[in-house]
Enzyme design. Structure first.
Site, PDB file in Angstrom:
ATOM      1  N   ASP A 103      -2.807  -7.601  -1.656  1.00 41.27           N
ATOM      2  CA  ASP A 103      -3.562  -6.710  -0.769  1.00 41.27           C
ATOM      3  C   ASP A 103      -5.032  -7.135  -0.654  1.00 41.27           C
ATOM      4  OD1 ASP A 103      -3.916  -4.637   0.963  1.00 41.27           O
ATOM      5  OD2 ASP A 103      -3.934  -3.050  -0.576  1.00 41.27           O
ATOM      6  N   ARG A 145     -10.153 -11.700   2.082  1.00 40.49           N
ATOM      7  CA  ARG A 145     -11.030 -12.764   1.567  1.00 40.49           C
ATOM      8  C   ARG A 145     -10.353 -14.128   1.634  1.00 40.49           C
ATOM      9  NH1 ARG A 145     -11.511  -9.564  -4.000  1.00 40.49           N
ATOM     10  NH2 ARG A 145     -11.122  -7.899  -2.487  1.00 40.49           N
ATOM     11  N   LYS A 177       0.848  -1.196   0.000  1.00 34.30           N
ATOM     12  CA  LYS A 177       0.000   0.000   0.000  1.00 34.30           C
ATOM     13  C   LYS A 177       0.882   1.245   0.000  1.00 34.30           C
ATOM     14  CE  LYS A 177      -3.869  -1.881   2.710  1.00 34.30           C
ATOM     15  NZ  LYS A 177      -4.951  -1.707   1.739  1.00 34.30           N
TER      16      LYS A 177
HETATM   17  N1  BES Z   1      -8.026  -3.863   4.532  1.00 35.95           N
HETATM   18  C1  BES Z   1      -8.218  -3.438   3.196  1.00 35.95           C
HETATM   19  C2  BES Z   1      -9.518  -2.676   2.992  1.00 35.95           C
HETATM   20  C3  BES Z   1      -9.643  -1.340   3.680  1.00 35.95           C
HETATM   21  C4  BES Z   1      -9.466  -0.183   2.961  1.00 35.95           C
HETATM   22  C5  BES Z   1     -10.028  -1.241   4.990  1.00 35.95           C
HETATM   23  C6  BES Z   1      -9.611   1.038   3.570  1.00 35.95           C
HETATM   24  C7  BES Z   1     -10.173  -0.019   5.616  1.00 35.95           C
HETATM   25  C8  BES Z   1      -9.982   1.127   4.901  1.00 35.95           C
HETATM   26  C9  BES Z   1      -8.250  -4.657   2.285  1.00 35.95           C
HETATM   27  O1  BES Z   1      -7.465  -5.721   2.672  1.00 35.95           O
HETATM   28  C10 BES Z   1      -7.744  -4.218   0.954  1.00 35.95           C
HETATM   29  O2  BES Z   1      -6.603  -3.839   0.885  1.00 35.95           O
HETATM   30  N2  BES Z   1      -8.583  -4.280  -0.058  1.00 35.95           N
HETATM   31  C11 BES Z   1      -8.206  -3.898  -1.371  1.00 35.95           C
HETATM   32  C12 BES Z   1      -8.719  -4.934  -2.325  1.00 35.95           C
HETATM   33  C13 BES Z   1      -8.208  -4.779  -3.731  1.00 35.95           C
HETATM   34  C14 BES Z   1      -6.712  -5.032  -3.777  1.00 35.95           C
HETATM   35  C15 BES Z   1      -8.927  -5.744  -4.627  1.00 35.95           C
HETATM   36  C16 BES Z   1      -8.833  -2.540  -1.672  1.00 35.95           C
HETATM   37  O3  BES Z   1      -9.949  -2.300  -1.253  1.00 35.95           O
HETATM   38  O4  BES Z   1      -8.161  -1.725  -2.286  1.00 35.95           O
HETATM   39 ZN    ZN Z   2      -7.060  -5.881   4.674  1.00 30.66          ZN
HETATM   40 MN    MN Z   3      -5.476  -5.526   2.003  1.00 37.75          MN
END
Ligand code: BES
Ligand code: ZN
Ligand code: MN
Length: 503
Positions: free
Chosen positions: A347, A351, A277
């Protein structure tokens, strides 16, 4: 904080702060406020006439009593329109009362039980919402400053009631349990990632289970390997923190036949892994275990209230880190279910661990499953920080849950899970891929989970937008909100009372 009843009247109560309500546009003080008015030689009537007390929602007017009654200060809170007053308002007004109590350093508060004379608010809901609001408002996260600042706490709230019933007492017990459960979840989520590790989450779970005599089990790496939990193992392999699969069983009835499964995402820090990230706000990813925390908060409340329903709580927990050992984009992994997944973005880890969590909950007997997770940034785009996204494969199950959430005063909204979206998570070389691209990101994430729930009635709650807030309100301070604890407890209580009619 203790909440109890008193039959002392306004002229005798010795609290540091007395709290009353006033409905919008009411021309004269009513009920206990009228009694106070007499004792204060018509001061309240005067303030109403002058337009200083209007009864507008959330209005607060602080009055000094200058020795006319034992209590030195009085707070009059605006209750808004009489017809629109409800349980949610009771919670909020109680929270405002406690916040003001903290502000004026009132150790003891005496308050009217707002809404008690409303025919459309059940007696036990009055005290439930009051206690809940009071506890939510008194939440404070200690922090780690070397100089401890004493946080002022209201110690006692006396409710000025003309009568005391079992209903009223039970309401306080419920509201206290819901409030404490939510505050427990908030503490876990606010704790930084170096201190809230998977092992620490497991320790907290064990604490709760022991406190209420529930069965529990924490699986370590070797056991995960034996059970072939390839999702949790893959996500955890880049971290030096060992993964844990945390399980608590609550037996609320004789037979382990109908079982409600709670599965909470317990990523104690989500760096994104090799698909790292950006650094801005990455610190907030310590909250990526908020789903797991909500499950633990709910189990705390359930332990106190003991509904007649079986529950299995499952929390897959690990860190998502980049390293030479980390899983990589392009890897194909095999989950506990036997289903294989092509990893396109490390990331999208939540899931993968939830897949094993859901399979494990089913193996342990769950006949209905609610998973709860800070799963996608996309849900923040769709619903903002106000509403939790809900998904299901069983509309009558979600109907039940929607009613429970409404009762609990938490906002959820359903998003679709139409088959057409499944195209986006089809892989050429495995059963599924772990991202479905930018479009409908929350929906494809939900459909990924649906593949592991299979025929088991299932609800997915995406709390990525609602678990954490930068805006404070009387019931919710900045930081972790403890969202969905109350709804989970409410659905457990509902099934405890009405049974889980199995399909
Ligand atoms: N933990 C994050 C989602 C998240 C984002 C939680 C902002 C709280 C605030 C999750 O694991 C994630 O990174 N999701 C990605 C998925 C994508 C790579 C398909 C996302 O939402 O960008
Ligand atoms: Zn996450
Ligand atoms: Mn993530």
């Amino acid at each position: 904080m203790k909440i109890e009843f008193t039959n002392l009247d306004v002229a005798k109560i010795k609290a540091d702060l007395l709290v009353f309500g006033h409905y919008f546009d009411e021309k004269k003080p009513q009920g206990k406020l009228a009694e106070l008015d007499q004792l204060l030689d018509g001061a309240i009537s005067e303030l109403i006439q002058q337009g200083d007390i209007t009864g507008k929602e959330k209005e607060t007017v602080l009055i000094h009593t200058f020795g006319k009654i034992p209590a030195p200060k009085v707070l009059v809170i605006g209750l808004g329109n009489y017809d629109r007053f409800d349980q949610d308002k009771v919670r909020e007004v109680a929270a405002i009362a406690v916040k003001q109590g903290i502000k004026v350093k009132a150790k003891q508060i005496a308050s009217v039980p707002f809404g008690i004379h409303h025919t459309h608010i059940h007696e036990h809901h009055v005290t439930h919402s009051f206690a809940e609001g009071a506890l939510l408002a008194s939440y404070h996260f200690e922090g780690y400053g070397s100089k401890k600042e004493e946080q002022f706490q209201v110690e006692l709230i006396q409710l000025m009631a003309d009568h005391v019933s079992d209903e009223l007492v039970y309401g306080i017990e419920c509201g206290t349990a819901y409030g404490l459960g939510t505050n427990l979840a908030r503490d876990l989520v606010n704790t930084p990632g170096n201190l809230m590790t998977p092992a620490k989450m497991a320790e907290k779970a064990v604490e709760i289970a022991r406190r209420y005599g529930m069965e529990y089990e924490v699986l370590g790496k070797e056991e995960l390997e034996r059970l072939e939990m390839g999702g949790l193992l893959a996500v955890s392999q880049g971290s030096d923190q060992p993964p844990k699969m945390i399980m608590i069983k609550y037996r609320g009835k004789e037979q382990w036949d109908d079982v409600l499964g709670f599965v909470g995402k317990g990523i104690t820090f989500d760096s994104g892994g090799i698909s790292l990230k950006p650094s801005a706000n990455m610190d907030e990813m310590k909250t990526d275990m908020a789903g797991g925390a909500a499950v633990l908060g709910a189990m705390e409340a359930i332990g106190r209230l003991r509904p007649k329903v079986n529950i299995v709580a499952v929390i897959p927990s690990c860190e998502n880190m980049p390293s030479g050992k980390a899983y990589k984009p392009g890897d194909v992994i095999r989950t506990m279910s036997g289903k294989t997944v092509e990893v396109l973005n490390t990331d999208a880890e939540g899931r993968l661990i939830l897949a094993d969590g859901i399979t494990y909950a089913k193996k342990l007997g769950a006949t209905r499953i609610i998973d709860i997770a800070t799963l996608t940034g996309a849900i923040l785009v769709s619903l903002g920080t106000i509403t939790t996204g809900a998904f299901t494969n069983d509309s009558s199950f979600l109907d039940d849950f929607q009613k429970a959430a409404k009762k609990a005063g938490e906002k959820i909204w359903q998003l679709p899970t139409f088959d057409e979206y499944k195209e986006q998570i089809k892989s050429q070389i495995a059963d599924l891929k772990n991202t479905g691209g930018r479009d409908a990101g929350s929906i494809t994430a939900a459909l990924f989970l649906a593949a592991f729930a299979e025929d088991t009635p299932w609800i997915h709650l995406d709390i990525a937008g609602t678990a954490y807030t930068s805006k404070e309100s009387p019931t919710t301070p900045k930081g972790a909100t403890g969202v969905m604890v109350r709804s989970l407890v409410q659905i457990a209580k509902h099934y405890g009372k009405h049974g889980m009619k199995s399909k």
